[in-house]
Design a protein around this motif. Structure first.
Motif, PDB file in Angstrom:
ATOM      1  N   THR A   1       0.825  -1.210   0.000  1.00  0.00           N
ATOM      2  CA  THR A   1       0.000   0.000   0.000  1.00  0.00           C
ATOM      3  C   THR A   1       0.858   1.258   0.000  1.00  0.00           C
ATOM      4  O   THR A   1       0.456   2.284  -0.560  1.00  0.00           O
ATOM      5  CB  THR A   1      -0.953   0.024   1.210  1.00  0.00           C
ATOM      6  OG1 THR A   1      -0.201  -0.137   2.424  1.00  0.00           O
ATOM      7  CG2 THR A   1      -1.987  -1.087   1.107  1.00  0.00           C
ATOM      8  N   PHE A   2       2.063   1.190   0.591  1.00  0.00           N
ATOM      9  CA  PHE A   2       2.940   2.361   0.558  1.00  0.00           C
ATOM     10  C   PHE A   2       3.371   2.671  -0.875  1.00  0.00           C
ATOM     11  O   PHE A   2       3.359   3.828  -1.306  1.00  0.00           O
ATOM     12  CB  PHE A   2       4.181   2.150   1.425  1.00  0.00           C
ATOM     13  CG  PHE A   2       5.190   3.261   1.278  1.00  0.00           C
ATOM     14  CD1 PHE A   2       4.940   4.507   1.818  1.00  0.00           C
ATOM     15  CD2 PHE A   2       6.357   3.070   0.556  1.00  0.00           C
ATOM     16  CE1 PHE A   2       5.842   5.549   1.654  1.00  0.00           C
ATOM     17  CE2 PHE A   2       7.266   4.097   0.385  1.00  0.00           C
ATOM     18  CZ  PHE A   2       7.010   5.343   0.939  1.00  0.00           C
ATOM     19  N   SER A   3       3.749   1.647  -1.627  1.00  0.00           N
ATOM     20  CA  SER A   3       4.174   1.859  -3.013  1.00  0.00           C
ATOM     21  C   SER A   3       3.041   2.449  -3.846  1.00  0.00           C
ATOM     22  O   SER A   3       3.249   3.364  -4.646  1.00  0.00           O
ATOM     23  CB  SER A   3       4.642   0.537  -3.630  1.00  0.00           C
ATOM     24  OG  SER A   3       5.765   0.034  -2.943  1.00  0.00           O
ATOM     25  N   LEU A   4       1.833   1.944  -3.658  1.00  0.00           N
ATOM     26  CA  LEU A   4       0.679   2.468  -4.392  1.00  0.00           C
ATOM     27  C   LEU A   4       0.376   3.898  -3.973  1.00  0.00           C
ATOM     28  O   LEU A   4       0.059   4.757  -4.808  1.00  0.00           O
ATOM     29  CB  LEU A   4      -0.538   1.572  -4.148  1.00  0.00           C
ATOM     30  CG  LEU A   4      -0.433   0.145  -4.702  1.00  0.00           C
ATOM     31  CD1 LEU A   4      -1.566  -0.724  -4.170  1.00  0.00           C
ATOM     32  CD2 LEU A   4      -0.442   0.150  -6.225  1.00  0.00           C
ATOM     33  N   PHE A   5       0.484   4.176  -2.675  1.00  0.00           N
ATOM     34  CA  PHE A   5       0.268   5.525  -2.150  1.00  0.00           C
ATOM     35  C   PHE A   5       1.268   6.500  -2.756  1.00  0.00           C
ATOM     36  O   PHE A   5       0.915   7.595  -3.190  1.00  0.00           O
ATOM     37  CB  PHE A   5       0.407   5.490  -0.626  1.00  0.00           C
ATOM     38  CG  PHE A   5       0.443   6.840   0.037  1.00  0.00           C
ATOM     39  CD1 PHE A   5      -0.729   7.495   0.378  1.00  0.00           C
ATOM     40  CD2 PHE A   5       1.653   7.451   0.323  1.00  0.00           C
ATOM     41  CE1 PHE A   5      -0.695   8.744   0.991  1.00  0.00           C
ATOM     42  CE2 PHE A   5       1.701   8.691   0.939  1.00  0.00           C
ATOM     43  CZ  PHE A   5       0.521   9.339   1.271  1.00  0.00           C
TER      44      PHE A   5
ATOM     45  N   ASN B   1       0.509   7.408  -6.215  1.00  0.00           N
ATOM     46  CA  ASN B   1      -0.852   7.915  -6.403  1.00  0.00           C
ATOM     47  C   ASN B   1      -1.711   6.974  -7.248  1.00  0.00           C
ATOM     48  O   ASN B   1      -2.524   7.407  -8.064  1.00  0.00           O
ATOM     49  CB  ASN B   1      -0.833   9.311  -7.037  1.00  0.00           C
ATOM     50  CG  ASN B   1      -0.178  10.330  -6.140  1.00  0.00           C
ATOM     51  OD1 ASN B   1      -0.501  10.423  -4.960  1.00  0.00           O
ATOM     52  ND2 ASN B   1       0.771  11.072  -6.683  1.00  0.00           N
ATOM     53  N   ILE B   2      -1.517   5.689  -7.066  1.00  0.00           N
ATOM     54  CA  ILE B   2      -2.354   4.697  -7.742  1.00  0.00           C
ATOM     55  C   ILE B   2      -3.511   4.348  -6.806  1.00  0.00           C
ATOM     56  O   ILE B   2      -3.286   3.856  -5.699  1.00  0.00           O
ATOM     57  CB  ILE B   2      -1.552   3.427  -8.088  1.00  0.00           C
ATOM     58  CG1 ILE B   2      -0.402   3.776  -9.044  1.00  0.00           C
ATOM     59  CG2 ILE B   2      -2.455   2.372  -8.710  1.00  0.00           C
ATOM     60  CD1 ILE B   2       0.504   2.608  -9.372  1.00  0.00           C
ATOM     61  N   PRO B   3      -4.736   4.613  -7.206  1.00  0.00           N
ATOM     62  CA  PRO B   3      -5.877   4.347  -6.323  1.00  0.00           C
ATOM     63  C   PRO B   3      -5.955   2.869  -5.937  1.00  0.00           C
ATOM     64  O   PRO B   3      -5.697   1.987  -6.759  1.00  0.00           O
ATOM     65  CB  PRO B   3      -7.089   4.752  -7.172  1.00  0.00           C
ATOM     66  CG  PRO B   3      -6.539   5.663  -8.217  1.00  0.00           C
ATOM     67  CD  PRO B   3      -5.155   5.177  -8.499  1.00  0.00           C
ATOM     68  N   PHE B   4      -6.314   2.618  -4.694  1.00  0.00           N
ATOM     69  CA  PHE B   4      -6.460   1.243  -4.231  1.00  0.00           C
ATOM     70  C   PHE B   4      -7.460   1.186  -3.094  1.00  0.00           C
ATOM     71  O   PHE B   4      -7.793   2.193  -2.471  1.00  0.00           O
ATOM     72  CB  PHE B   4      -5.107   0.672  -3.773  1.00  0.00           C
ATOM     73  CG  PHE B   4      -4.560   1.305  -2.516  1.00  0.00           C
ATOM     74  CD1 PHE B   4      -4.874   0.798  -1.256  1.00  0.00           C
ATOM     75  CD2 PHE B   4      -3.728   2.416  -2.586  1.00  0.00           C
ATOM     76  CE1 PHE B   4      -4.377   1.384  -0.102  1.00  0.00           C
ATOM     77  CE2 PHE B   4      -3.221   3.012  -1.435  1.00  0.00           C
ATOM     78  CZ  PHE B   4      -3.545   2.490  -0.190  1.00  0.00           C
ATOM     79  N   TYR B   5      -7.952   0.001  -2.850  1.00  0.00           N
ATOM     80  CA  TYR B   5      -8.744  -0.269  -1.652  1.00  0.00           C
ATOM     81  C   TYR B   5      -8.272  -1.601  -1.089  1.00  0.00           C
ATOM     82  O   TYR B   5      -7.648  -2.398  -1.798  1.00  0.00           O
ATOM     83  CB  TYR B   5     -10.249  -0.286  -1.947  1.00  0.00           C
ATOM     84  CG  TYR B   5     -10.712  -1.371  -2.881  1.00  0.00           C
ATOM     85  CD1 TYR B   5     -11.205  -2.585  -2.401  1.00  0.00           C
ATOM     86  CD2 TYR B   5     -10.682  -1.185  -4.266  1.00  0.00           C
ATOM     87  CE1 TYR B   5     -11.639  -3.577  -3.259  1.00  0.00           C
ATOM     88  CE2 TYR B   5     -11.118  -2.173  -5.134  1.00  0.00           C
ATOM     89  CZ  TYR B   5     -11.595  -3.366  -4.628  1.00  0.00           C
ATOM     90  OH  TYR B   5     -12.022  -4.356  -5.476  1.00  0.00           O
ATOM     91  N   THR B   6      -8.524  -1.833   0.166  1.00  0.00           N
ATOM     92  CA  THR B   6      -7.971  -3.019   0.817  1.00  0.00           C
ATOM     93  C   THR B   6      -9.066  -3.961   1.297  1.00  0.00           C
ATOM     94  O   THR B   6     -10.173  -3.541   1.636  1.00  0.00           O
ATOM     95  CB  THR B   6      -7.089  -2.630   2.017  1.00  0.00           C
ATOM     96  OG1 THR B   6      -7.872  -1.877   2.955  1.00  0.00           O
ATOM     97  CG2 THR B   6      -5.901  -1.805   1.574  1.00  0.00           C
ATOM     98  N   LEU B   7      -8.719  -5.234   1.309  1.00  0.00           N
ATOM     99  CA  LEU B   7      -9.593  -6.279   1.831  1.00  0.00           C
ATOM    100  C   LEU B   7      -8.788  -7.101   2.833  1.00  0.00           C
ATOM    101  O   LEU B   7      -7.978  -7.943   2.461  1.00  0.00           O
ATOM    102  CB  LEU B   7     -10.100  -7.177   0.694  1.00  0.00           C
ATOM    103  CG  LEU B   7     -10.913  -6.494  -0.415  1.00  0.00           C
ATOM    104  CD1 LEU B   7     -11.135  -7.455  -1.578  1.00  0.00           C
ATOM    105  CD2 LEU B   7     -12.240  -5.991   0.121  1.00  0.00           C
ATOM    106  N   ASN B   8      -8.949  -6.768   4.097  1.00  0.00           N
ATOM    107  CA  ASN B   8      -8.355  -7.546   5.188  1.00  0.00           C
ATOM    108  C   ASN B   8      -6.823  -7.504   5.217  1.00  0.00           C
ATOM    109  O   ASN B   8      -6.184  -8.465   5.632  1.00  0.00           O
ATOM    110  CB  ASN B   8      -8.828  -9.003   5.109  1.00  0.00           C
ATOM    111  CG  ASN B   8      -8.671  -9.735   6.431  1.00  0.00           C
ATOM    112  OD1 ASN B   8      -8.863  -9.155   7.497  1.00  0.00           O
ATOM    113  ND2 ASN B   8      -8.303 -11.003   6.375  1.00  0.00           N
TER     114      ASN B   8
END
Length: 723
Positions: free
Chosen positions: A440-444, A447-454
């Motif tokens: 998630t840090f790399s995506l952040f 600025n690549i949008p993401f959502y998380t599941l667990n």
């Protein structure tokens, strides 16, 4: 090698003619439930013509056969929900012809695994009935010869139990009781632990509440009780050892937890099942259910625990039509007590039942299913089957990396090649929650949008949160922020909390000396701490100039104090993943020639966007493999495919388990890999460490050429924006 179990579906069913399928269906059907099979065949074919679905021979056989109790094994991508609801619709259509009355919605009970599936089941049933009505095949008008009731009664097993507990609440002496939510359950458990601590002041009790709650659920899920804690069940013993308490201590905590729930008139989700099981011991209650529910459809039977299975067997009466849907290859919740034998040994639970196998995967393209089949083929405790993909093609890509940073570089490079809409229909999955943090840090950062599941996000890392607390103290040395001073200077936490009279339970500072004196602390008990005065002077200067100087001028000094006075001590007490990497994350975000308040505003704005994406499920999904159950994506990226991480065979082999338990746990790992791989529709990519490749990488690539790809590393920690 152990002989594989077989179903009523012949291995060569795809070669059968319609006439042969009808003859086989006739021989397998129970005479008193049978209907004219040629008529039923015409109706099924017409329904599938209206739907525009393909009708394979294995599915046709499962739909034609009429028995009292049936299980359909549907593979990943096998349209199990659709198949089960079509079977139920057929039962509704023929019920009036067989028994002279129509099935009502309250008679058709559908039990699903989670609340989201409950809504999906309701919608699927209506979606399948609607086109039949539009074509005049059925009618929703009572009195019409083609009338079919449009409803079903869907529940999770927990909501089903809650419903019946409410009906018998007075007799059960549960009037006024309400459900204890998970967060409050942990609070109740913590209270129980504290009571045991007070009763045993000389015994050190350190425990994670979530692990304790999981053990509590596991005990009852396995249909055991407190007397069984510490006995021979290997799965239970392993969970107890992971907690680090003696069995008698755990029993005392659980009993105190039960007393606390009763005092506050609460019952938790596990109680729903245990109460229901006891309620169903009454013959009058069982008879009432048997008369009410004419047919019962059970989804994800392989995920039922022994306690759930016990409840199901009591719900199903002598004349109840039972249809169970599942797939032993997708049983991945053993840590919750789920038993794969619910599917594998279904006929032992329901002796009058027959099991049918669907083999067509309508989701994954051929090359992807081929790779997944190699992995699940390692398992012996499964039915004999040959899985077939409906669609040809598909890409399986194996990407080696040198280290974690190289892996993230390769992953981001792959995403930068994709179109936005493709990324938004993709998932990056990991074995454990913690591996979501660097991802998630790399995506952040890009600025690549993401959502998380667990999975855990990078800003949930203890080191990252502690750093922000220190920076906020320097920026705004308010009463509440001062409590974090011990994380950056040489002061013992207990001494500091006593001095400011901090109430940890209420998270409140009760005593607050003069603010200027706090930057000096020239009194007992603090004079004994070396370097304290010098550090406070420097921090005071940083605090005064924080709105003037850029973070890059002082962040190294603050991080040095943080490591020396707090972080290194934390690491000596507990192993924390990514304990060094977190400082790289901090530097990438905050080591800039910009004042801290401005950087913080920018960071918070990004967090707000992340929150919006999370709510709307916008961007690439980042998930644990367990969280992928029931989902599908155009592209699936499996990260951290290292033999020391996944599968956990090395860890299992180190345990003092029986050979049977070792085999059970290893097969569970194979099933988890299979579930993750079969989420992919078009493309599956595995990132693996070049000097420690997962055994699955070797298995997938064995005996045939696969696409190996090495992406040139790139500097992922730049300020270039993707979106």
């Amino acid at each position: 090698m152990k002989e594989r179990l077989c179903t009523c579906t012949p291995e060569n069913i795809m070669d059968y003619t319609e006439k042969e399928i009808i003859e086989l269906s006739k021989s397998l059907s129970t005479p008193e439930y049978s209907v004219p099979l040629k008529v039923k065949l015409l109706i099924i074919k017409r329904m599938y013509e209206i739907y525009g679905f393909s009708l394979s021979n294995d599915l046709l056989l499962a739909l034609l056969v009429e028995v009292k109790q049936q299980m359909i094994l549907a593979p990943a991508g096998g349209c199990k929900t659709t198949s089960s609801q079509i079977k139920l619709i057929l039962l509704k259509i023929f019920w009036s012809k067989m028994y002279g009355r129509h099935l009502t919605s309250s008679e058709c009970l559908c039990l699903v695994y989670n609340a989201e599936n409950r809504h999906q089941m309701d919608k699927k049933h209506l979606d399948l009935l609607a086109p039949l009505s539009l074509h005049g095949f059925i009618s929703f008008s009572e009195g019409n010869p083609s009338y079919v009731n449009s409803g079903i009664t869907s529940h999770t097993l927990h909501s089903f139990c809650k419903y019946w507990i409410s009906i018998y609440a007075e007799e059960l002496k549960l009037s006024g009781y309400t459900v204890l939510e998970e967060g409050n359950a942990l609070t109740f458990l913590s209270s129980a632990v504290n009571k045991i601590r007070k009763a045993n002041p000389n015994t050190k009790i350190v425990v994670k509440m979530d692990r304790l709650k999981s053990l509590y659920d596991l005990v009852w899920g396995l249909n055991l009780d407190y007397a069984d804690i510490g006995k021979s069940n290997e799965l239970l013993l392993d969970s107890i050892n992971a907690i680090g308490l003696l069995p008698n201590q755990i029993v005392d905590i659980f009993k105190t937890y039960d007393i606390t729930k009763k005092f506050f008139k609460k019952y938790d989700f596990t109680d729903m099942l245990t109460i229901m099981d006891k309620l169903l011991a009454r013959e009058d209650v069982r008879e009432r259910m048997h008369s009410l529910y004419t047919c019962v459809v059970v989804d994800e039977i392989q995920d039922f625990t022994p306690l759930m299975m016990c409840i199901l067997k009591k719900i199903v009466g002598p004349e109840t039509r039972l249809l169970a849907i599942g797939d032993e290859d997708q049983s991945i919740y053993a840590f919750r007590g789920a038993d794969v034998d619910n599917a594998v040994r279904f006929t032992e639970h329901f002796p009058e039942s027959k099991v049918f196998q669907l083999t067509v995967n309508r989701r994954c393209k051929n090359n992807i299913l081929d790779a997944a089949t190699k992995v699940i083929g390692l398992n012996e405790n499964r039915f004999a089957k040959t899985l077939v993909a409906e669609k040809e093609g598909g890409n399986v890509t194996l990407c080696p990396y040198i280290d974690d940073n190289d892996q993230m570089s390769c992953f981001i490079a792959k995403l930068r090649e994709e179109k936005r809409e493709t990324i938004f229909n993709s998932v990056a999955c990991v074995r454990e929650k913690i591996y979501g943090q660097p991802l998630t840090f790399s995506l952040f950062l890009y600025n690549i949008p993401f959502y998380t599941l667990n999975v855990s996000r990078f800003y949930q890392h203890e080191g990252f949160k502690s750093f922000l607390e220190i920076m906020n103290l320097l920026w705004k040395p308010t009463k509440e922020n001062w409590r974090n001073l011990y994380k950056v200077v040489n002061i013992k936490k207990d001494d500091w909390f006593r001095y400011i009279d901090y109430d940890e339970k209420r998270q409140k500072v009760n005593g607050f000396p003069d603010k200027n004196s706090l930057w000096e602390l020239r009194f007992e008990p603090f004079v004994k701490y070396s370097g304290l005065e010098e550090a406070l002077k420097e921090l005071y200067q940083i605090s005064k100039s924080i709105n003037t100087y850029g973070c890059c001028d002082y962040i190294d000094y603050v991080l040095e104090l943080f490591k020396k006075n707090y972080w290194n001590t934390r690491l000596s007490m507990e192993m924390i993943e990514f304990s060094e990497e977190v400082f790289n994350w901090i530097n990438q975000i905050f080591k800039k020639d910009i004042i801290y308040p401005a950087l913080l505003r920018e960071y918070i704005e990004k967090l707000d966007f992340m929150t919006m994406n999370q709510k709307s499920h916008t961007g690439i999904a980042v998930a644990t493999m367990h969280a992928l159950k029931g989902l599908e994506f155009q592209k699936v990226y499996m990260l951290y495919m290292e033999n020391s991480i996944f599968p956990a065979f090395h860890f299992i082999d180190l345990k003092d388990y029986s050979q049977k338990m070792i085999s059970t746990l290893k097969e569970a790992e194979n099933r988890l890999a299979y579930v993750a791989m079969t989420r992919a529709i078009e493309e599956l990519t595995l990132f693996y460490r070049s000097n420690d490749p997962s055994v699955y990488v070797d298995i997938i690539s064995k005996k045939e050429e696969r696409k190996y790809e090495k992406i040139e590393s790139m500097m992922i920690f730049s300020n270039r924006k993707v979106w």
